[in-house]
Write a protein that holds these residues in place. Sequence first.
Motif, mmCIF file in Angstrom:
data_model
loop_
_atom_site.group_PDB
_atom_site.id
_atom_site.type_symbol
_atom_site.label_atom_id
_atom_site.label_comp_id
_atom_site.label_asym_id
_atom_site.label_seq_id
_atom_site.Cartn_x
_atom_site.Cartn_y
_atom_site.Cartn_z
ATOM 1 N N PHE A 198 -7.839 -0.412 -4.202
ATOM 2 C CA PHE A 198 -6.989 0.779 -4.150
ATOM 3 C C PHE A 198 -6.934 1.452 -5.527
ATOM 4 O O PHE A 198 -7.126 2.672 -5.649
ATOM 5 N N GLU B 33 0.672 4.173 -2.754
ATOM 6 C CA GLU B 33 0.386 5.559 -2.373
ATOM 7 C C GLU B 33 1.426 6.509 -2.950
ATOM 8 O O GLU B 33 1.093 7.577 -3.476
ATOM 9 N N LYS C 101 -8.395 5.226 -6.701
ATOM 10 C CA LYS C 101 -7.524 6.280 -7.213
ATOM 11 C C LYS C 101 -7.749 6.566 -8.697
ATOM 12 O O LYS C 101 -7.578 7.702 -9.145
ATOM 13 N N ARG D 285 -7.515 -6.028 -2.151
ATOM 14 C CA ARG D 285 -7.058 -4.728 -1.659
ATOM 15 C C ARG D 285 -6.394 -3.921 -2.761
ATOM 16 O O ARG D 285 -6.587 -2.692 -2.856
ATOM 17 N N GLU E 164 0.829 -1.213 0.000
ATOM 18 C CA GLU E 164 0.000 0.000 0.000
ATOM 19 C C GLU E 164 0.857 1.253 0.000
ATOM 20 O O GLU E 164 0.551 2.227 -0.707
#
Length: 247
Positions: free
Chosen positions: A95, A67, A99, A91, A63
């Motif tokens: 994510f 990010e 985004k 996940r 993650e």
Amino acid sequence: MSEKMVYALTIAGFDGSAGAGFISDIKTMAHFGVYGQAVCTAFTEQNEDEFVAPGWVIWERIEAQLETLFRRHTFKFVKIGLVEKARTLKRIVEFVRQKSPDAFIVWDPIASASAGFHFMRDAETFLPIMKSIDLVTPNQDEYEYLGLESAAARGEIRMGHDFALLLKGGHAKGDESVDTLWYKDHQFKFTSPRLPGKGKHGTGCVLSSAILANVALGKDLPTACEIAKQYMNEFLESGEGRLGFLV
């Protein structure tokens, strides 16, 4: 490469031989003029002939990598490779969708390394996640392991409608290698002569990355799959031993 750089993201494992994983993905994308960036899901210990250990990266580190990269780029083209389990894949997909909601996502499921190491032990739990993915690219073994044919027969999924699926023919038998694409409720077949004795390490990574790169360049999915199939034939005849190399 054109004046406007085209970016793509690969979320995959590290392979020190550079024959598979995100290194291979980036090389393939670069061949087509696409700039690949990467998130590491596993620091594998392997070479082109031997797989020792997966070296899984925990979700928090995956993650954090995502990010950081998404702070700079909104990736519209994403390839996912080796993941530890269905929860990790879920996940990652969530994510990316948060985004970049309209990103084109390819997942190349890896049930086992060519050296014999097995992954995806929770195979049955992957099925619901695929409906949030644009293209899934299993070989015959992965197709059966994920239960895709039986799920379609039970009406749980509609291949080509819920998601596009490219069933790779490289592991099948016969004089020809036939890849079958289900896309928008249509079926397409891509055929090439089977090349005996031309086994290469990382072919699934190369093919899926070639498809993604061509989608990123504006090709429709059937055309991207056809171009990738032609590229794979050249890849299989390149390099020495189990490592292919094209510039």
